[in-house]
Design a protein around this motif. Sequence first.
Motif, PDB file in Angstrom:
ATOM      1  N   ALA A 102       0.812  -1.221   0.000  1.00 34.77           N
ATOM      2  CA  ALA A 102       0.000   0.000   0.000  1.00 34.77           C
ATOM      3  C   ALA A 102       0.846   1.272   0.000  1.00 34.77           C
ATOM      4  CB  ALA A 102      -0.922   0.003   1.230  1.00 34.77           C
ATOM      5  N   VAL A 103       2.156   1.136   0.283  1.00 37.31           N
ATOM      6  CA  VAL A 103       3.029   2.310   0.363  1.00 37.31           C
ATOM      7  C   VAL A 103       3.202   2.932  -1.021  1.00 37.31           C
ATOM      8  CG1 VAL A 103       5.408   3.064   0.765  1.00 37.31           C
ATOM      9  CG2 VAL A 103       4.278   1.544   2.415  1.00 37.31           C
ATOM     10  N   GLU A 104       3.067   4.251  -1.083  1.00 38.29           N
ATOM     11  CA  GLU A 104       3.351   5.004  -2.308  1.00 38.29           C
ATOM     12  C   GLU A 104       4.246   6.180  -1.951  1.00 38.29           C
ATOM     13  OE1 GLU A 104      -0.167   6.132  -4.357  1.00 38.29           O
ATOM     14  OE2 GLU A 104      -0.857   4.077  -4.675  1.00 38.29           O
ATOM     15  N   TYR A 105       5.192   6.491  -2.866  1.00 34.06           N
ATOM     16  CA  TYR A 105       6.111   7.602  -2.634  1.00 34.06           C
ATOM     17  C   TYR A 105       6.297   8.325  -3.960  1.00 34.06           C
ATOM     18  CZ  TYR A 105      10.126  10.211  -0.860  1.00 34.06           C
ATOM     19  OH  TYR A 105      10.984  11.226  -0.466  1.00 34.06           O
ATOM     20  N   ALA A 106       5.463   9.344  -4.164  1.00 30.58           N
ATOM     21  CA  ALA A 106       5.361   9.979  -5.479  1.00 30.58           C
ATOM     22  C   ALA A 106       6.654  10.623  -5.936  1.00 30.58           C
ATOM     23  CB  ALA A 106       4.243  11.031  -5.448  1.00 30.58           C
ATOM     24  N   VAL A 107       7.471  11.095  -4.993  1.00 26.91           N
ATOM     25  CA  VAL A 107       8.699  11.817  -5.354  1.00 26.91           C
ATOM     26  C   VAL A 107       9.632  10.927  -6.170  1.00 26.91           C
ATOM     27  CG1 VAL A 107      10.749  12.936  -4.380  1.00 26.91           C
ATOM     28  CG2 VAL A 107       8.501  13.369  -3.379  1.00 26.91           C
ATOM     29  N   ARG A 108       9.548   9.603  -5.962  1.00 25.70           N
ATOM     30  CA  ARG A 108      10.337   8.663  -6.768  1.00 25.70           C
ATOM     31  C   ARG A 108       9.422   7.617  -7.393  1.00 25.70           C
ATOM     32  NH1 ARG A 108      16.409   7.797  -4.480  1.00 25.70           N
ATOM     33  NH2 ARG A 108      16.821   9.948  -3.902  1.00 25.70           N
ATOM     34  N   GLY A 109       8.253   8.057  -7.826  1.00 26.06           N
ATOM     35  CA  GLY A 109       7.244   7.162  -8.371  1.00 26.06           C
ATOM     36  C   GLY A 109       7.331   6.982  -9.878  1.00 26.06           C
ATOM     37  N   VAL A 112       9.235   9.329 -12.260  1.00 23.68           N
ATOM     38  CA  VAL A 112      10.694   9.276 -12.176  1.00 23.68           C
ATOM     39  C   VAL A 112      11.229   8.039 -12.896  1.00 23.68           C
ATOM     40  CG1 VAL A 112      12.666   9.277 -10.600  1.00 23.68           C
ATOM     41  CG2 VAL A 112      10.603  10.542 -10.014  1.00 23.68           C
ATOM     42  N   LEU A 113      10.499   6.927 -12.815  1.00 24.44           N
ATOM     43  CA  LEU A 113      10.881   5.727 -13.567  1.00 24.44           C
ATOM     44  C   LEU A 113      10.865   6.011 -15.067  1.00 24.44           C
ATOM     45  CD1 LEU A 113       8.911   3.002 -11.557  1.00 24.44           C
ATOM     46  CD2 LEU A 113      11.340   3.578 -11.387  1.00 24.44           C
ATOM     47  N   LYS A 114       9.849   6.744 -15.514  1.00 23.83           N
ATOM     48  CA  LYS A 114       9.762   7.118 -16.926  1.00 23.83           C
ATOM     49  C   LYS A 114      10.930   8.023 -17.311  1.00 23.83           C
ATOM     50  CE  LYS A 114       7.772   7.364 -20.973  1.00 23.83           C
ATOM     51  NZ  LYS A 114       7.746   6.182 -21.870  1.00 23.83           N
ATOM     52  N   ALA A 115      11.303   8.939 -16.435  1.00 24.68           N
ATOM     53  CA  ALA A 115      12.448   9.817 -16.698  1.00 24.68           C
ATOM     54  C   ALA A 115      13.716   8.988 -16.886  1.00 24.68           C
ATOM     55  CB  ALA A 115      12.624  10.812 -15.557  1.00 24.68           C
ATOM     56  N   GLU A 117      13.886   5.892 -18.014  1.00 25.95           N
ATOM     57  CA  GLU A 117      13.787   5.229 -19.317  1.00 25.95           C
ATOM     58  C   GLU A 117      14.183   6.186 -20.440  1.00 25.95           C
ATOM     59  OE1 GLU A 117       9.830   3.771 -19.772  1.00 25.95           O
ATOM     60  OE2 GLU A 117       9.929   2.479 -17.985  1.00 25.95           O
ATOM     61  N   ILE A 118      13.714   7.421 -20.349  1.00 31.44           N
ATOM     62  CA  ILE A 118      14.030   8.405 -21.388  1.00 31.44           C
ATOM     63  C   ILE A 118      15.525   8.714 -21.398  1.00 31.44           C
ATOM     64  CG2 ILE A 118      13.665  10.822 -22.080  1.00 31.44           C
ATOM     65  CD1 ILE A 118      10.768  10.524 -21.132  1.00 31.44           C
ATOM     66  N   GLU A 119      16.144   8.799 -20.220  1.00 26.47           N
ATOM     67  CA  GLU A 119      17.592   9.029 -20.159  1.00 26.47           C
ATOM     68  C   GLU A 119      18.357   7.916 -20.864  1.00 26.47           C
ATOM     69  OE1 GLU A 119      18.370  11.681 -16.149  1.00 26.47           O
ATOM     70  OE2 GLU A 119      18.030   9.532 -15.911  1.00 26.47           O
ATOM     71  N   LEU A 120      17.942   6.676 -20.661  1.00 26.82           N
ATOM     72  CA  LEU A 120      18.598   5.549 -21.335  1.00 26.82           C
ATOM     73  C   LEU A 120      18.413   5.644 -22.843  1.00 26.82           C
ATOM     74  CD1 LEU A 120      17.668   2.589 -18.938  1.00 26.82           C
ATOM     75  CD2 LEU A 120      19.899   3.669 -19.215  1.00 26.82           C
ATOM     76  N   GLU A 121      17.222   6.044 -23.285  1.00 24.20           N
ATOM     77  CA  GLU A 121      16.984   6.208 -24.721  1.00 24.20           C
ATOM     78  C   GLU A 121      17.885   7.294 -25.306  1.00 24.20           C
ATOM     79  OE1 GLU A 121      12.268   4.828 -24.699  1.00 24.20           O
ATOM     80  OE2 GLU A 121      12.794   6.945 -24.923  1.00 24.20           O
ATOM     81  N   MET A 511       3.336  13.679 -17.322  1.00 26.84           N
ATOM     82  CA  MET A 511       3.933  12.720 -18.250  1.00 26.84           C
ATOM     83  C   MET A 511       4.157  13.372 -19.613  1.00 26.84           C
ATOM     84  SD  MET A 511       4.860   9.627 -17.436  1.00 26.84           S
ATOM     85  CE  MET A 511       4.661   8.379 -16.152  1.00 26.84           C
ATOM     86  N   LYS A 512       3.169  14.111 -20.079  1.00 24.44           N
ATOM     87  CA  LYS A 512       3.322  14.787 -21.365  1.00 24.44           C
ATOM     88  C   LYS A 512       4.416  15.855 -21.295  1.00 24.44           C
ATOM     89  CE  LYS A 512       0.054  15.686 -24.282  1.00 24.44           C
ATOM     90  NZ  LYS A 512       0.355  14.697 -25.365  1.00 24.44           N
ATOM     91  N   LEU A 513       4.476  16.561 -20.179  1.00 29.48           N
ATOM     92  CA  LEU A 513       5.536  17.553 -19.985  1.00 29.48           C
ATOM     93  C   LEU A 513       6.906  16.885 -20.077  1.00 29.48           C
ATOM     94  CD1 LEU A 513       6.473  20.447 -19.130  1.00 29.48           C
ATOM     95  CD2 LEU A 513       6.273  19.674 -16.757  1.00 29.48           C
ATOM     96  N   LEU A 514       7.058  15.736 -19.429  1.00 34.03           N
ATOM     97  CA  LEU A 514       8.324  14.999 -19.452  1.00 34.03           C
ATOM     98  C   LEU A 514       8.659  14.528 -20.863  1.00 34.03           C
ATOM     99  CD1 LEU A 514      10.699  13.505 -18.081  1.00 34.03           C
ATOM    100  CD2 LEU A 514       9.105  11.629 -17.601  1.00 34.03           C
ATOM    101  N   GLU A 515       7.679  13.938 -21.546  1.00 34.29           N
ATOM    102  CA  GLU A 515       7.928  13.354 -22.863  1.00 34.29           C
ATOM    103  C   GLU A 515       8.195  14.409 -23.931  1.00 34.29           C
ATOM    104  OE1 GLU A 515       4.385  11.084 -23.219  1.00 34.29           O
ATOM    105  OE2 GLU A 515       5.179   9.357 -22.101  1.00 34.29           O
ATOM    106  N   GLU A 516       7.669  15.618 -23.740  1.00 34.16           N
ATOM    107  CA  GLU A 516       7.823  16.657 -24.764  1.00 34.16           C
ATOM    108  C   GLU A 516       8.932  17.657 -24.460  1.00 34.16           C
ATOM    109  OE1 GLU A 516       4.114  18.488 -25.874  1.00 34.16           O
ATOM    110  OE2 GLU A 516       3.036  16.567 -25.832  1.00 34.16           O
ATOM    111  N   THR A 517       9.317  17.787 -23.187  1.00 33.81           N
ATOM    112  CA  THR A 517      10.336  18.786 -22.828  1.00 33.81           C
ATOM    113  C   THR A 517      11.526  18.205 -22.074  1.00 33.81           C
ATOM    114  OG1 THR A 517       9.385  19.339 -20.662  1.00 33.81           O
ATOM    115  CG2 THR A 517       8.477  20.501 -22.583  1.00 33.81           C
ATOM    116  N   GLY A 518      11.389  16.991 -21.519  1.00 33.85           N
ATOM    117  CA  GLY A 518      12.455  16.410 -20.705  1.00 33.85           C
ATOM    118  C   GLY A 518      12.467  16.907 -19.273  1.00 33.85           C
ATOM    119  N   ILE A 519      11.438  17.669 -18.879  1.00 35.86           N
ATOM    120  CA  ILE A 519      11.379  18.210 -17.515  1.00 35.86           C
ATOM    121  C   ILE A 519      10.564  17.263 -16.639  1.00 35.86           C
ATOM    122  CG2 ILE A 519      10.583  20.127 -16.085  1.00 35.86           C
ATOM    123  CD1 ILE A 519      10.987  21.912 -18.608  1.00 35.86           C
TER     124      ILE A 519
END
Length: 566
Positions: A102-109, A112-115, A117-121, A511-519
């Motif tokens: 049940a634990v969630e931690y948005a700061v590294r949720g 951030v995992l998607k970020a 993946e994009i760095e590896l790409e 998510m769209k902000l990350l995918e379109e700007t890298g932020i």
Amino acid sequence: MGLVVKPARHTCSEKRQGNYKAQEPAGRPGRTRGLWVSLGGRAMQRAAALVRRGCCPRTLGPWGRSQSSAAAEASAVLKVRPERSRRERILTLESMNPQVKAVEYAVRGPIVLKAGEIELELQRGIKKPFTEVIRANIGDAQAMGQQPITFLRQVMALCTYPNLLDSPSFPEDAKKRARRILQACGGNSLGSYSASQGVNCIREDVAAYITRRDGGVPADPDNIYLTTGASDGISTILKILVSGGGKSRTGVMIPIPQYPLYSAVISELDAIQVNYYLDEDNCWALNVNELRRAVQQAKEHCNPKVLCIINPGNPTGQVQSRKCIEDVIHFAWEEKLFLLADEVYQDNVYSSDCKFHSFKKVLYEMGPEYSSNVELASFHSTSKGYMGECGYRGGYMEVINLHPEIKGQLVKLLSVRLCPPVSGQAAMDIVVNPPVPGEESFEQFSREKESVLGNLAKKAKLTEDMFNQVPGIHCNPLMGAMYAFPRIFIPVKAMEAAQAHKMAPDMFYCMKLLEETGICVVPGSGFGQREGTYHFRMTILPPVEKLKTVLQKVKDFHIKFLEEYA
């Protein structure tokens, strides 16, 4: 499963001629005898591997036979031997601790995992509309380019490698502090364990710091517990506080928006989260009437026992007035609540109209009726402020009015993890025992500290001003801490698209902000927000020029987002 064969000892000539027989597997006499006899041990292992890989090259093996024939014979063996099915795992999502799940931690949720993946790409050369991912999701100052405080690193270098104490390159005030810390460590080494409560002389320095900070209000080293960052202290004290079952289960009151550590620990301990909402229309102020509403509703299904305060606020950046703190303390006294004061941003106050007041100081100044009865734990850390030493994981907790028997229980609980990192304890000591006027390092230390805090103040104002120029974004003043938490307008069509992707609207936006700007920023839903409102949290830590670029990219993205989903 590999085929284990132990060949008997034979002469070299026999080996060259391939005339010796492999020994049968232990405990399997007569089973597949002909096949076992026909193969040399190593050849059969190689052949079995070839079968598994689907490779059967027609080259001569070590004993003159082709490996393809050896592979065929091995294949026959593998077919004869029954396959063993893999047994069910002991630990599965169904069998694991449900509180951990049940634990969630948005700061590294997920964002951030998607970020990552994009760095590896990007590293693999995949083209994006940007060249780097900017991780504005977390308050990691030095990862964002902030330079360490020289004096702190000098003392840490001396503690880590004491041979440097003879070097003329280090100032005497740094050497003096390093010697004092090392003399209090077992074997004069930072690599030794400390007492579970922390190194004695460091706890003494923390108590002296609190006394200076609070204008002479006394602090007892025996009430100081050194911790692995502030998070460790918060988790530990909550672990002791949570008890009961059903309607008597402990309720923990937390601000909304909150720092997700609180909701995560509450979930892990299976406690009851009791939300009270900060007033966004009044610069995220804390209203005692809202506390009363929350506690009264909570009493219907749990036992509210703990009230958590974050001051200055994370993610909201508000700084509480003295009057507000007095009201909160009176409320806690009235409702018999244990107070937790998260004060890790106490050095990060930027607004000239605001001043940090510690709960400890205000509590004592309200008189003995309060100061002798209200139970309070307050927290500080090396990670924030002007230091930004997140990786050292240094922190402390001061607990007052704790029952003597509970003190013993607390030390017992802390002893299970032996001690906090001694290097982190040393870093905390330098924070609470910095150079003073007249010492060799004072001027440089003061200059560096003021530079960091001055830059943060400029970036707080810059962020607020630029966000408020964007249609559909509103940002309250950033009085303190190191984040902006702007409110964003999300059109109905965007909400429908988010629903189609099974995402919260602000997660879809981020998510769209990350995918379109890298932020990379964190959606407000990870911190909590009033229903129907949407936000994101972004750190103000990047260097000024990079921060301007980030803010401009967010502005351009938001305008495009509104047009796309209008």
